[in-house]
Scaffold this active site. Structure first.
Site, PDB file in Angstrom:
ATOM      1  N   GLU A  20      -0.109  -5.488   5.799  1.00  0.00           N
ATOM      2  CA  GLU A  20       1.155  -5.614   5.063  1.00  0.00           C
ATOM      3  C   GLU A  20       2.022  -6.687   5.713  1.00  0.00           C
ATOM      4  O   GLU A  20       2.622  -7.522   5.035  1.00  0.00           O
ATOM      5  CB  GLU A  20       1.898  -4.274   5.055  1.00  0.00           C
ATOM      6  CG  GLU A  20       1.253  -3.238   4.144  1.00  0.00           C
ATOM      7  CD  GLU A  20       1.862  -1.849   4.259  1.00  0.00           C
ATOM      8  OE1 GLU A  20       1.547  -1.012   3.405  1.00  0.00           O
ATOM      9  OE2 GLU A  20       2.644  -1.602   5.205  1.00  0.00           O
ATOM     10  N   ASP A  30       6.279  -4.112  -1.987  1.00  0.00           N
ATOM     11  CA  ASP A  30       5.773  -2.990  -1.188  1.00  0.00           C
ATOM     12  C   ASP A  30       6.885  -1.973  -0.985  1.00  0.00           C
ATOM     13  O   ASP A  30       8.074  -2.294  -1.110  1.00  0.00           O
ATOM     14  CB  ASP A  30       5.283  -3.510   0.175  1.00  0.00           C
ATOM     15  CG  ASP A  30       4.328  -2.542   0.878  1.00  0.00           C
ATOM     16  OD1 ASP A  30       4.017  -1.483   0.292  1.00  0.00           O
ATOM     17  OD2 ASP A  30       3.903  -2.849   2.007  1.00  0.00           O
ATOM     18  N   GLY A  31       6.498  -0.772  -0.656  1.00  0.00           N
ATOM     19  CA  GLY A  31       7.463   0.274  -0.347  1.00  0.00           C
ATOM     20  C   GLY A  31       7.845   0.251   1.131  1.00  0.00           C
ATOM     21  O   GLY A  31       7.480  -0.665   1.874  1.00  0.00           O
ATOM     22  N   ALA A  32       8.580   1.274   1.552  1.00  0.00           N
ATOM     23  CA  ALA A  32       8.944   1.420   2.968  1.00  0.00           C
ATOM     24  C   ALA A  32       9.125   2.897   3.261  1.00  0.00           C
ATOM     25  O   ALA A  32       9.433   3.689   2.367  1.00  0.00           O
ATOM     26  CB  ALA A  32      10.229   0.659   3.274  1.00  0.00           C
ATOM     27  N   ASP A  33       8.912   3.268   4.516  1.00  0.00           N
ATOM     28  CA  ASP A  33       9.177   4.651   4.918  1.00  0.00           C
ATOM     29  C   ASP A  33      10.648   4.839   5.245  1.00  0.00           C
ATOM     30  O   ASP A  33      11.198   5.922   5.072  1.00  0.00           O
ATOM     31  CB  ASP A  33       8.290   5.016   6.116  1.00  0.00           C
ATOM     32  CG  ASP A  33       6.814   4.950   5.751  1.00  0.00           C
ATOM     33  OD1 ASP A  33       6.427   5.646   4.792  1.00  0.00           O
ATOM     34  OD2 ASP A  33       6.062   4.189   6.378  1.00  0.00           O
ATOM     35  N   GLY A  70       3.355   4.301   7.234  1.00  0.00           N
ATOM     36  CA  GLY A  70       2.967   5.691   7.019  1.00  0.00           C
ATOM     37  C   GLY A  70       1.583   5.802   6.400  1.00  0.00           C
ATOM     38  O   GLY A  70       0.844   6.747   6.647  1.00  0.00           O
ATOM     39  N   GLY A  71       1.224   4.772   5.606  1.00  0.00           N
ATOM     40  CA  GLY A  71      -0.100   4.751   4.984  1.00  0.00           C
ATOM     41  C   GLY A  71      -1.164   4.087   5.844  1.00  0.00           C
ATOM     42  O   GLY A  71      -2.331   4.042   5.464  1.00  0.00           O
ATOM     43  N   LYS A  90       7.680   0.774   8.423  1.00  0.00           N
ATOM     44  CA  LYS A  90       6.568   0.943   7.493  1.00  0.00           C
ATOM     45  C   LYS A  90       5.314   1.359   8.252  1.00  0.00           C
ATOM     46  O   LYS A  90       5.275   1.299   9.465  1.00  0.00           O
ATOM     47  CB  LYS A  90       6.302  -0.375   6.748  1.00  0.00           C
ATOM     48  CG  LYS A  90       7.438  -0.789   5.818  1.00  0.00           C
ATOM     49  CD  LYS A  90       7.295  -2.181   5.226  1.00  0.00           C
ATOM     50  CE  LYS A  90       5.963  -2.492   4.634  1.00  0.00           C
ATOM     51  NZ  LYS A  90       5.480  -1.493   3.653  1.00  0.00           N
ATOM     52  N   THR A 116       0.846  -1.195   0.000  1.00  0.00           N
ATOM     53  CA  THR A 116       0.000   0.000   0.000  1.00  0.00           C
ATOM     54  C   THR A 116       0.883   1.247   0.000  1.00  0.00           C
ATOM     55  O   THR A 116       1.925   1.276   0.652  1.00  0.00           O
ATOM     56  CB  THR A 116      -0.886  -0.002   1.259  1.00  0.00           C
ATOM     57  OG1 THR A 116      -1.731  -1.157   1.215  1.00  0.00           O
ATOM     58  CG2 THR A 116      -1.748   1.249   1.349  1.00  0.00           C
TER      59      THR A 116
END
Length: 220
Positions: free
Chosen positions: A104, A82-85, A97-98, A95, A29
């Protein structure tokens, strides 16, 4: 001229598509994951479908005509993207932030390979500059906040309700020297669903968007 953050995100999302062979794909996400979903839509005939880590991701996948499976109906997932902060050289991530950290983490736990896609601003020597999200049952909010303060953090309630109906405390002021230990310690606090440290289950591959192209790091 350097690339914009969006251009870097698109670059790593496109690079992640190279790892998609077939089967069911786990999808994260956030803004970087959204670029991956858009790229996935172009090769959707190669895959059976996807497992989404949030309602917003499921909606975006379905808008591209990609079938979304319930995790309970899937035996295994080959890759989770997935992304990461924040992420370190040890592939430990911060992770959430969303706000989708719990789902996740569940999808990541069910996946053979976790591919983290992010731009170079997220690659850090130590986790904690970005506030650490902790998902909490609403009735335990004050208690958990007091316990997090004892660990040296300054928790702030986010004006947000998770897909699971819970609240998020963003913990500021932490310098996280041992993410595996802190992840376990916070998860032991009664009322915590989970926290945004992805250290016990780190990323296997990091695709890092830089002005010199995508750099690939693999977990040793």
């Amino acid at each position: 001229m350097g690339l914009t953050q969006d251009q870097l995100k698109k670059q790593v999302a496109d690079a992640a598509i190279e790892y998609v062979k077939s089967g069911i794909i786990g999808v994260g996400t956030g803004s970087t994951a959204n670029f991956f979903i858009d790229a996935l839509g172009e090769i959707k005939n190669k895959i059976e479908g996807a497992v989404a880590s949030s309602k917003s991701t499921a909606d975006r996948l379905e808008a591209h005509g990609i079938e979304v499976f319930d995790l309970n109906s899937v035996n295994n997932i080959d890759i989770y993207v997935d992304g990461a902060d924040e992420i370190t050289e040890h592939m430990h991530m911060l992770k959430g932030g969303g706000g989708a950290l719990t789902r996740e983490k569940i999808v990541a736990a069910n996946s053979k390979t976790f591919i983290c896609i992010c731009d170079e601003t997220k690659y850090v020597p130590t986790l904690g500059k970005f506030p650490l999200p902790v998902e909490v049952l609403p009735m335990a909010r004050s208690y958990v906040a007091r316990e997090l303060t004892k660990l040296g953090g300054q928790p702030q309630l986010r004006d947000f309700t998770t897909d699971n109906g819970n609240v998020i405390l963003d913990v500021h002021g932490l310098t996280i020297k041992d993410p595996i230990e802190l992840e376990a310690q916070i998860n032991q606090i009664v009322g915590v669903v989970t926290n945004g440290l992805f250290a016990k289950r780190p990323a296997n591959i990091l695709l890092l968007g830089t002005s010199d192209g995508v750099k690939t790091y693999a977990k040793n």
